[in-house]
Design a protein around this motif. Structure first.
Motif, mmCIF file in Angstrom:
data_model
loop_
_atom_site.group_PDB
_atom_site.id
_atom_site.type_symbol
_atom_site.label_atom_id
_atom_site.label_comp_id
_atom_site.label_asym_id
_atom_site.label_seq_id
_atom_site.Cartn_x
_atom_site.Cartn_y
_atom_site.Cartn_z
ATOM 1 N N UNK A 92 0.835 -1.197 0.000
ATOM 2 C CA UNK A 92 0.000 0.000 0.000
ATOM 3 C C UNK A 92 0.871 1.249 0.000
ATOM 4 N N UNK A 93 0.486 2.283 -0.756
ATOM 5 C CA UNK A 93 1.292 3.494 -0.797
ATOM 6 C C UNK A 93 1.228 4.302 0.488
ATOM 7 N N UNK A 94 0.115 4.253 1.198
ATOM 8 C CA UNK A 94 -0.040 5.022 2.428
ATOM 9 C C UNK A 94 -1.209 4.456 3.216
ATOM 10 N N UNK A 95 -1.340 4.918 4.448
ATOM 11 C CA UNK A 95 -2.455 4.482 5.273
ATOM 12 C C UNK A 95 -3.769 4.985 4.679
ATOM 13 N N UNK A 96 -4.759 4.102 4.656
ATOM 14 C CA UNK A 96 -6.102 4.483 4.239
ATOM 15 C C UNK A 96 -6.956 4.673 5.482
ATOM 16 N N UNK A 97 -7.777 5.699 5.478
ATOM 17 C CA UNK A 97 -8.630 6.017 6.619
ATOM 18 C C UNK A 97 -10.003 5.379 6.422
ATOM 19 N N UNK A 98 -10.362 4.488 7.340
ATOM 20 C CA UNK A 98 -11.627 3.740 7.235
ATOM 21 C C UNK A 98 -12.472 4.034 8.465
ATOM 22 N N UNK A 99 -13.745 4.353 8.239
ATOM 23 C CA UNK A 99 -14.688 4.588 9.329
ATOM 24 C C UNK A 99 -15.750 3.504 9.311
ATOM 25 N N UNK A 152 -12.038 13.510 7.898
ATOM 26 C CA UNK A 152 -12.390 12.844 6.643
ATOM 27 C C UNK A 152 -11.889 11.399 6.594
ATOM 28 N N UNK A 153 -12.643 10.556 5.884
ATOM 29 C CA UNK A 153 -12.276 9.151 5.721
ATOM 30 C C UNK A 153 -12.358 8.759 4.242
ATOM 31 N N UNK A 154 -11.436 7.883 3.839
ATOM 32 C CA UNK A 154 -11.401 7.426 2.451
ATOM 33 C C UNK A 154 -12.505 6.414 2.156
ATOM 34 N N UNK A 155 -12.831 5.585 3.153
ATOM 35 C CA UNK A 155 -13.893 4.588 3.016
ATOM 36 C C UNK A 155 -14.756 4.652 4.266
ATOM 37 N N UNK A 156 -16.055 4.763 4.082
ATOM 38 C CA UNK A 156 -17.009 4.722 5.187
ATOM 39 C C UNK A 156 -17.837 3.457 5.009
ATOM 40 N N UNK A 205 -18.392 12.870 6.767
ATOM 41 C CA UNK A 205 -17.141 12.167 7.083
ATOM 42 C C UNK A 205 -16.392 11.708 5.834
ATOM 43 N N UNK A 206 -17.009 11.846 4.667
ATOM 44 C CA UNK A 206 -16.413 11.303 3.453
ATOM 45 C C UNK A 206 -15.388 12.283 2.887
ATOM 46 N N UNK A 207 -14.157 11.814 2.716
ATOM 47 C CA UNK A 207 -13.098 12.632 2.139
ATOM 48 C C UNK A 207 -13.351 12.831 0.647
ATOM 49 N N UNK A 208 -12.793 13.876 0.048
ATOM 50 C CA UNK A 208 -12.881 14.022 -1.408
ATOM 51 C C UNK A 208 -12.355 12.760 -2.104
ATOM 52 N N UNK A 209 -13.145 12.219 -3.005
ATOM 53 C CA UNK A 209 -12.764 10.982 -3.685
ATOM 54 C C UNK A 209 -13.074 9.732 -2.888
ATOM 55 N N UNK A 210 -13.660 9.895 -1.696
ATOM 56 C CA UNK A 210 -13.982 8.740 -0.854
ATOM 57 C C UNK A 210 -15.218 7.994 -1.324
ATOM 58 N N UNK A 237 -2.533 -1.657 6.957
ATOM 59 C CA UNK A 237 -2.315 -0.368 6.311
ATOM 60 C C UNK A 237 -3.579 0.482 6.308
ATOM 61 N N UNK A 238 -4.604 0.047 7.019
ATOM 62 C CA UNK A 238 -5.815 0.843 7.208
ATOM 63 C C UNK A 238 -5.840 1.385 8.633
ATOM 64 N N UNK A 239 -6.090 2.679 8.762
ATOM 65 C CA UNK A 239 -6.334 3.290 10.062
ATOM 66 C C UNK A 239 -7.842 3.274 10.273
ATOM 67 N N UNK A 240 -8.312 2.406 11.161
ATOM 68 C CA UNK A 240 -9.745 2.134 11.302
ATOM 69 C C UNK A 240 -10.294 2.817 12.551
ATOM 70 N N UNK A 241 -11.359 3.572 12.369
ATOM 71 C CA UNK A 241 -12.096 4.176 13.473
ATOM 72 C C UNK A 241 -13.467 3.523 13.549
ATOM 73 N N UNK A 242 -13.829 3.018 14.721
ATOM 74 C CA UNK A 242 -15.142 2.415 14.944
ATOM 75 C C UNK A 242 -15.957 3.379 15.794
#
Length: 231
Positions: free
Chosen positions: A86-93, A153-157, A175-180, A112-117
């Motif tokens: 993975x190129x960088x951490x992905x933000x997942x909610x 913002x999160x890349x995937x919700x 919560x959705x990031x641009x392009x999320x 490689x996912x930063x996950x928030x529950x």
């Protein structure tokens, strides 16, 4: 069912899903299952009680979305030992996470996912925090809040049995990031819910899922904001 039997069931399920996770991830998944069963006796995190059923209906059901998530993020999962390139951490909610499904499973299987529950029930958020500390998951955190109050913002919700698609996107849009994208875990394809979505939300893919050992329909509904032409 004894722990070795649960491990065998988990490894068989991973093989059926085509997921090659390292032994440490398998250990964490089983430890999470044990913690979920233990806390469930006091805090009623899930209606499913038998460990083998919890493994199939919760762990394997959540693991079934790992490969689709990796593909959506453009990651390669064919590296040795299941290490994701993975190129960088992905933000997942994970919205309305409850006992951490699928959020905890995603944090374990996708380091490689930063996950928030996020959950409105304090004890459920506290359970996620405890799991993150006990299992050594720095990429996992639990938050006690309403999703519509979150600002980051999160890349995937993602949601699993949280609400209708329309309510899910309405509550989490901020919560959705641009392009999320939104990733909704559903049973059978929810045609009525898809039809009820607002015009500015696009369903760009409905992906069937096969959960090992589960004789029930499962799918992923992928959504993103859509441009709407002025009248």
């Amino acid at each position: 069912m004894t722990p070795p039997s649960l491990e065998g069931l988990l490894r068989d399920g991973l093989a059926a899903l085509g997921l090659a996770l390292p032994d440490d991830a398998v250990r964490r998944l089983l430890a999470y299952l044990e913690a979920l069963a233990r806390w469930n006796r006091v805090y009623n995190l899930t209606a499913v009680r038998a460990p083998a059923e919890m493994l199939t209906q919760h762990l394997l059901d959540s693991l079934a979305v790992v490969a689709p998530l990796r593909r959506q993020l453009g990651w390669s999962d064919d590296a040795p030992s299941g290490v994701v390139a993975a190129p960088s951490m992905a933000r997942v909610l994970d919205v309305g996470s409850g006992g951490g499904l699928p959020g905890v499973v995603l944090a374990i299987a996708c380091p490689a996912c930063a996950v928030t529950c996020v959950d409105t029930v304090a004890k459920k958020a506290a359970f996620i925090t405890q799991v993150a500390a006990t299992l050594g998951l720095p990429n996992l955190r639990g938050v006690h809040a309403r999703v519509e109050t979150l600002a980051q913002p999160f890349d995937v919700v993602v949601s699993r049995a949280f609400a209708s698609l329309a309510d899910f996107v309405a509550l989490s849009r901020g919560c959705l990031a641009p392009g999320g994208v939104w990733m909704a875990m559903k049973g059978r394809v929810p045609h009525d819910e898809i039809a009820a979505l607002p015009r500015d939300v696009e369903v760009f893919h409905v992906e069937p899922l096969s959960v090992p050992g589960l004789d029930a329909e499962r799918c992923l509904v992928w959504m993103r904001p859509a441009a709407v032409d002025s009248p």
